[in-house]
Every structure is written in structure tokens, then in C-alpha cells.
Design a protein around this motif. Structure first.
Motif, mmCIF file in Angstrom:
data_model
loop_
_atom_site.group_PDB
_atom_site.id
_atom_site.type_symbol
_atom_site.label_atom_id
_atom_site.label_comp_id
_atom_site.label_asym_id
_atom_site.label_seq_id
_atom_site.Cartn_x
_atom_site.Cartn_y
_atom_site.Cartn_z
ATOM 1 N N LEU A 1 -2.184 0.047 -4.868
ATOM 2 C CA LEU A 1 -1.982 -1.329 -4.404
ATOM 3 C C LEU A 1 -1.418 -2.165 -5.541
ATOM 4 C CD1 LEU A 1 -5.297 -2.138 -2.462
ATOM 5 C CD2 LEU A 1 -3.149 -1.271 -1.536
ATOM 6 N N ASP A 2 -0.656 -3.176 -5.194
ATOM 7 C CA ASP A 2 -0.124 -4.078 -6.209
ATOM 8 C C ASP A 2 -0.984 -5.339 -6.340
ATOM 9 O OD1 ASP A 2 0.590 -5.228 -3.810
ATOM 10 O OD2 ASP A 2 2.728 -5.394 -4.281
ATOM 11 N N TYR A 3 -2.244 -5.211 -5.987
ATOM 12 C CA TYR A 3 -3.230 -6.279 -6.163
ATOM 13 C C TYR A 3 -4.610 -5.648 -6.318
ATOM 14 C CZ TYR A 3 -4.039 -5.537 -1.152
ATOM 15 O OH TYR A 3 -4.310 -4.980 0.079
ATOM 16 N N ASP A 4 -5.531 -6.426 -6.828
ATOM 17 C CA ASP A 4 -6.915 -5.983 -7.029
ATOM 18 C C ASP A 4 -7.683 -6.288 -5.741
ATOM 19 O OD1 ASP A 4 -9.651 -5.793 -7.678
ATOM 20 O OD2 ASP A 4 -9.319 -6.470 -9.730
ATOM 21 N N LEU B 1 -5.804 -5.526 -12.980
ATOM 22 C CA LEU B 1 -4.667 -4.637 -12.752
ATOM 23 C C LEU B 1 -4.279 -3.894 -14.017
ATOM 24 C CD1 LEU B 1 -2.520 -7.166 -10.706
ATOM 25 C CD2 LEU B 1 -3.980 -5.337 -9.809
ATOM 26 N N GLY C 1 0.744 -3.611 -13.155
ATOM 27 C CA GLY C 1 0.388 -4.522 -12.064
ATOM 28 C C GLY C 1 -0.139 -3.837 -10.819
ATOM 29 N N HIS C 2 -0.772 -2.660 -11.008
ATOM 30 C CA HIS C 2 -1.305 -1.892 -9.874
ATOM 31 C C HIS C 2 -2.748 -1.468 -10.129
ATOM 32 C CE1 HIS C 2 3.087 -0.978 -9.846
ATOM 33 N NE2 HIS C 2 2.918 -1.334 -8.591
ATOM 34 N N GLU D 1 0.844 -1.202 0.000
ATOM 35 C CA GLU D 1 0.000 0.000 0.000
ATOM 36 C C GLU D 1 0.877 1.248 0.000
ATOM 37 O OE1 GLU D 1 -2.666 2.169 3.409
ATOM 38 O OE2 GLU D 1 -2.705 -0.003 3.343
ATOM 39 N N PRO E 1 -8.060 -10.694 -11.861
ATOM 40 C CA PRO E 1 -7.817 -9.341 -11.355
ATOM 41 C C PRO E 1 -7.723 -8.352 -12.522
ATOM 42 C CG PRO E 1 -6.253 -10.904 -10.423
ATOM 43 C CD PRO E 1 -6.996 -11.625 -11.492
ATOM 44 N N TYR F 1 -11.111 -8.034 -6.097
ATOM 45 C CA TYR F 1 -10.939 -9.398 -6.580
ATOM 46 C C TYR F 1 -10.520 -10.312 -5.418
ATOM 47 C CZ TYR F 1 -8.953 -13.454 -8.878
ATOM 48 O OH TYR F 1 -8.662 -14.739 -9.249
ATOM 49 N N GLU F 2 -9.577 -9.853 -4.616
ATOM 50 C CA GLU F 2 -9.091 -10.657 -3.493
ATOM 51 C C GLU F 2 -10.188 -10.893 -2.453
ATOM 52 O OE1 GLU F 2 -6.328 -12.306 -3.514
ATOM 53 O OE2 GLU F 2 -5.597 -11.368 -5.343
#
Length: 93
Positions: A25-28, A48, A52-53, A2, A46, A31-32
Motif C-alpha cells: 500500500l502507498d499509505y499506512d 512508511l 512511501g509504502h 493496493e 505514518p 494510521y489512517e
């Protein structure tokens, strides 16, 4: 990971300074959450950006992180979304 990429300040009710952040964030995030809850559609992946963000609006600070928006591919999209729901001008830093 974050990372706050934009900090804004606006006046709630014209008198109370109130913060708004755009967080990378480096993830969705959503989605998570769906994956953890078992709520994903078959084939859902995801969303992204090419780096990848995703960028999210957060109207409050604190841990654990919880966004107040969908994910956006750019900080500019997240800033525009934040400004569209805040009833007054935002001063971005």
C-alpha cells in the motif's frame, strides 16, 4: 493503491489449499484508521518506508481491503510474519 506483491499457498489442515497474500500500500493503513477514528496520539505520523509504502499480510481476498497484520517496510518482513503464523510450509509464487 493496493498491489499484491507475493502470493502464497498453504494446506489448511493438510487438505485444503489456502491463499495468503503480501500487499503493498502507498499509505499506512492502521494510521489512517486511527486518524478516521480520532485515535492518534499527538505527533503520531505514518510509518512508511523510504519509498512511501508499507507491506501487509492478508489471509483472505475481498474488498474493501483489510489487512491481517501490522505494516512492514519490506516484502521479506511481511513474508516472514506470514510464515510465522501459518501452521505449515507456504509455497510462494
Amino acid at each position: 493503491m493496493e498491489e499484491v506483491v507475493a502470493r502464497g499457498l498453504w494446506m489448511y489442515d493438510g487438505i485444503a489449499p489456502t491463499a495468503v497474500h503480501v500487499v503493498k500500500l502507498d499509505y499506512d493503513f492502521w494510521y489512517e484508521i486511527g486518524a478516521a477514528d480520532g485515535d492518534l496520539e499527538p505527533g503520531e505520523v505514518p510509518e512508511l518506508n523510504e519509498s512511501g509504502h508499507l507491506y501487509y499480510v492478508r489471509h483472505h481476498a475481498g474488498k474493501p481491503f483489510w489487512p491481517d497484520s501490522q505494516g512492514f517496510h519490506t516484502p521479506a518482513e511481511a513474508i516472514a510474519a506470514a510464515e510465522s503464523v501459518i501452521p505449515g510450509p507456504v509455497e510462494w509464487q
